[in-house]
Every structure is written in C-alpha cells, then in structure tokens.
Design a protein around this motif. Structure first.
Motif, PDB file in Angstrom:
ATOM      1  N   ASP A  53       0.864  -1.180   0.000  1.00 43.60           N
ATOM      2  CA  ASP A  53       0.000   0.000   0.000  1.00 43.60           C
ATOM      3  C   ASP A  53       0.903   1.234   0.000  1.00 43.60           C
ATOM      4  O   ASP A  53       1.441   1.623   1.035  1.00 43.60           O
ATOM      5  CB  ASP A  53      -0.888  -0.034   1.255  1.00 43.60           C
ATOM      6  CG  ASP A  53      -1.873   1.122   1.327  1.00 43.60           C
ATOM      7  OD1 ASP A  53      -1.737   2.083   0.550  1.00 43.60           O
ATOM      8  OD2 ASP A  53      -2.770   1.059   2.192  1.00 43.60           O
ATOM      9  N   ARG A  84       1.516  -3.878  13.476  1.00 49.73           N
ATOM     10  CA  ARG A  84       0.673  -4.835  12.785  1.00 49.73           C
ATOM     11  C   ARG A  84      -0.781  -4.639  13.191  1.00 49.73           C
ATOM     12  O   ARG A  84      -1.063  -4.264  14.334  1.00 49.73           O
ATOM     13  CB  ARG A  84       1.099  -6.272  13.121  1.00 49.73           C
ATOM     14  CG  ARG A  84       2.480  -6.634  12.654  1.00 49.73           C
ATOM     15  CD  ARG A  84       2.952  -7.951  13.248  1.00 49.73           C
ATOM     16  NE  ARG A  84       2.024  -9.044  12.991  1.00 49.73           N
ATOM     17  CZ  ARG A  84       2.194 -10.285  13.452  1.00 49.73           C
ATOM     18  NH1 ARG A  84       3.257 -10.573  14.200  1.00 49.73           N
ATOM     19  NH2 ARG A  84       1.310 -11.236  13.175  1.00 49.73           N
ATOM     20  N   ILE A 100      -0.241  -5.226   2.981  1.00 48.48           N
ATOM     21  CA  ILE A 100      -1.548  -5.818   3.260  1.00 48.48           C
ATOM     22  C   ILE A 100      -1.500  -7.265   2.787  1.00 48.48           C
ATOM     23  O   ILE A 100      -1.002  -7.556   1.706  1.00 48.48           O
ATOM     24  CB  ILE A 100      -2.672  -5.071   2.514  1.00 48.48           C
ATOM     25  CG1 ILE A 100      -2.691  -3.589   2.892  1.00 48.48           C
ATOM     26  CG2 ILE A 100      -4.030  -5.705   2.807  1.00 48.48           C
ATOM     27  CD1 ILE A 100      -3.607  -2.748   2.014  1.00 48.48           C
ATOM     28  N   ARG A 113       2.673   0.367   3.838  1.00 48.50           N
ATOM     29  CA  ARG A 113       2.465  -0.848   4.630  1.00 48.50           C
ATOM     30  C   ARG A 113       2.151  -2.012   3.703  1.00 48.50           C
ATOM     31  O   ARG A 113       1.749  -1.818   2.552  1.00 48.50           O
ATOM     32  CB  ARG A 113       1.309  -0.649   5.610  1.00 48.50           C
ATOM     33  CG  ARG A 113      -0.026  -0.419   4.909  1.00 48.50           C
ATOM     34  CD  ARG A 113      -1.176  -0.229   5.873  1.00 48.50           C
ATOM     35  NE  ARG A 113      -2.439  -0.049   5.144  1.00 48.50           N
ATOM     36  CZ  ARG A 113      -3.631   0.020   5.722  1.00 48.50           C
ATOM     37  NH1 ARG A 113      -3.731  -0.052   7.050  1.00 48.50           N
ATOM     38  NH2 ARG A 113      -4.728   0.168   4.988  1.00 48.50           N
ATOM     39  N   THR A 157      -2.271  -6.173   8.228  1.00 50.34           N
ATOM     40  CA  THR A 157      -1.368  -5.141   7.719  1.00 50.34           C
ATOM     41  C   THR A 157      -0.083  -5.166   8.526  1.00 50.34           C
ATOM     42  O   THR A 157      -0.066  -5.559   9.689  1.00 50.34           O
ATOM     43  CB  THR A 157      -1.983  -3.725   7.774  1.00 50.34           C
ATOM     44  OG1 THR A 157      -2.070  -3.300   9.138  1.00 50.34           O
ATOM     45  CG2 THR A 157      -3.347  -3.688   7.109  1.00 50.34           C
ATOM     46  N   TYR A 158       0.993  -4.724   7.883  1.00 46.97           N
ATOM     47  CA  TYR A 158       2.303  -4.706   8.530  1.00 46.97           C
ATOM     48  C   TYR A 158       3.095  -3.509   8.026  1.00 46.97           C
ATOM     49  O   TYR A 158       3.241  -3.324   6.814  1.00 46.97           O
ATOM     50  CB  TYR A 158       3.056  -6.004   8.214  1.00 46.97           C
ATOM     51  CG  TYR A 158       4.525  -5.972   8.546  1.00 46.97           C
ATOM     52  CD1 TYR A 158       4.969  -5.797   9.863  1.00 46.97           C
ATOM     53  CD2 TYR A 158       5.485  -6.115   7.539  1.00 46.97           C
ATOM     54  CE1 TYR A 158       6.325  -5.775  10.158  1.00 46.97           C
ATOM     55  CE2 TYR A 158       6.839  -6.099   7.834  1.00 46.97           C
ATOM     56  CZ  TYR A 158       7.252  -5.922   9.145  1.00 46.97           C
ATOM     57  OH  TYR A 158       8.584  -5.888   9.431  1.00 46.97           O
ATOM     58  N   ASP A 159       3.560  -2.685   8.945  1.00 51.18           N
ATOM     59  CA  ASP A 159       4.398  -1.529   8.636  1.00 51.18           C
ATOM     60  C   ASP A 159       5.839  -1.894   8.979  1.00 51.18           C
ATOM     61  O   ASP A 159       6.191  -1.969  10.164  1.00 51.18           O
ATOM     62  CB  ASP A 159       3.938  -0.322   9.466  1.00 51.18           C
ATOM     63  CG  ASP A 159       4.792   0.916   9.231  1.00 51.18           C
ATOM     64  OD1 ASP A 159       5.870   0.804   8.605  1.00 51.18           O
ATOM     65  OD2 ASP A 159       4.397   2.001   9.690  1.00 51.18           O
TER      66      ASP A 159
END
Length: 279
Positions: free
Chosen positions: A21, A47, A28, A26, A39-41
């Motif tokens: 994204d 998360r 998805i 992040r 989601t993960y940044d």
C-alpha cells in the motif's frame, strides 16, 4: 545463500495476496481460511488484524482510503462508512481467491470451488461503480494476475494447469490472444508479481520456491524457500526492492516453523507501484 528472513511471524492457515500500500507505506495480506486481513508496517513494526465474516481471498487499498475485499459471496468495500457490498453473488460451494488491481483502477477478482472442480471458478472485472464483467468463466483455481509495466500485457495463473499464461490487452483493456509464457515442472504456480523490468515472479505451491521469468518466458532466477507452500509474492518497502512472500500451513502434516508466516527477501529486485482500486 539467498537471505530469506521472516517479516511477520504468523501461523496463517492460508496466507495470500501480499500487496504494498504505497499511500500508507504498509503491507496488506490475508489469511483466506482464517477470515483475516492483516497489515504490517516494516518501518515501525506495527501490525493490525481485521476479522471478516467470510473467507477472504484478497484485500487491496482503495484510492480514497479503506479496502476492497474479495469475499466468499462477492466483492465488498471497507471505508469510513463501514462495510458495504460492491457486488454480491452467492454461489454455494464457491469462494473468493486471489485478486489484482489493473492499471486503470479496476479490480480483477478470481473465484474457485472449495473442491477445486475444473470449470467451477471465474475471473471477473469490477469497475468502481460495481459494474461487473466475467472475463474467464472456465477456471479451476483462479490465482495470480498482473500487468506488464506498459500495461499492454496481462499475466494469469489457473493453478492446476501449471502454466503462467500471457494475454495482449486490447483497446477496451480486456485480455485477448491467450498463450503460454512458461510451464512449471515442479509445484503449481500460484500468486505472481511483475517487476520494473517486466519480469514475472511466481510463487510455487508445493514447489518451495519463487521463480522469475523474463518477458520471453525464460527462467532466469530461482529463489529457494524454507517452506513447501509459498502462495504469492509482491515487492514492497520504501523503494520497492524487498520481495514479500506469503505462505500456508493448510494441508501439511508437519508444517515448517515458518509456514504461515510472511517471508521477505531484502533487495531482491525493483518492483512497480501497485495501483489502488478506484472505487
């Protein structure tokens, strides 16, 4: 040795659909059978997990914020207004699978039967206003879909065929002139992504690897993985050079400790920014 790392420790039954994204910086991804959107940044390590009411085949960012999701009974939208169906079509015994957003902002969403019966799945194109057109109606397990950097070619996987197919894209943005780009001799092609050079990276279910094919169909790279069932891959990170790979545990008698996690191959190549759904 390829420096494969674990980006997200998880035990997803059927991790799928990694998508970078760009707006939110992040990753998805979904656990289809767990009915979860993750989601993960990578910058902060943050998360999130959202539980859906149905099995979820894919989740993609929307241009105005929120997510478009490919659910068992159709395609839905999450946003500030909550959830609403964009298109609902209940077909007993069928579920959603992989999806992708085309360069024109339309969603291309696949389906399959739970029993994977030949001809039981479809690939459909969803416009932002909810208009839907079935593009392929004789599919077993609709999986990876992607476009060349110039948008003139579309790549597609119906997994049991073991093929990665390529189409020309006509003036109406529809695929024509289907032919085989490459055939996998080991494992089954699953999700795919196209890099900035126009090469196609494909995860091999039961093949324990991701393979990179040139636009002419030549195999020029194999990334061996420590898990037997990688499902899909996507470039992410601030400079789109890290290859994220989702994996599955389902059907394995003795899953590897990394099965179900999201893996990452730092500096694997150079990806393309993925468009958001225009709806």
């Amino acid at each position: 040795m390829t420096p494969i790392e674990v980006a997200v420790h998880a035990e997803a039954a059927l991790g799928e659909g990694p998508t970078w994204d760009t707006a939110e910086q992040r990753l998805i991804w979904v656990d289809i059978l767990g009915s979860r959107v993750h989601t993960y940044d990578p910058a902060s390590g943050r998360r999130t997990v959202m539980v859906t009411e149905q099995h979820v085949g894919a989740a993609k960012p929307r241009a105005g914020g929120g997510l478009v999701v490919n659910l068992r009974d159709g395609v839905g939208l999450y946003g500030p207004e909550g959830f609403r169906w964009l298109h609902r079509e209940v077909v007993p015994g069928r579920r959603a699978n992989d999806a992708a957003v085309a360069p024109d902002g339309t969603l291309w969403a696949g389906t399959m039967r739970y029993d994977e019966a030949p001809g039981g799945g479809t690939l459909s194109r969803f416009a932002p206003d909810g208009t839907v057109g079935v593009v392929l109606d004789d599919v077993a397990v609709s999986n990876g879909t992607g476009w060349s950097p110039d948008g003139r070619l579309m790549y597609y996987v119906d997994s049991p065929t073991r093929r990665i197919d390529v189409f020309d894209v006509d003036e109406d943005q529809l695929p024509v002139n289907r032919r085989t780009l490459a055939t996998a001799e080991e494992g089954f092609p699953d999700g795919l992504t196209v890099d900035a050079d126009g090469c196609v990276w494909v995860a091999l279910w039961d093949g324990g690897a991701v393979r990179r094919y040139t636009p002419s169909g030549e195999l020029d790279r194999v990334v061996e993985l420590p898990v037997p069932r990688p499902t899909a891959c996507a470039f992410g990170g601030a400079d789109l050079t890290d290859l994220y790979i989702t994996t599955a545990r389902t059907g394995l008698e003795a899953p590897h400790p990394m099965s179900g996690s999201v893996l990452v191959f730092p500096g694997a190549g150079k990806g393309l920014p993925q468009p958001a759904f225009a709806g």
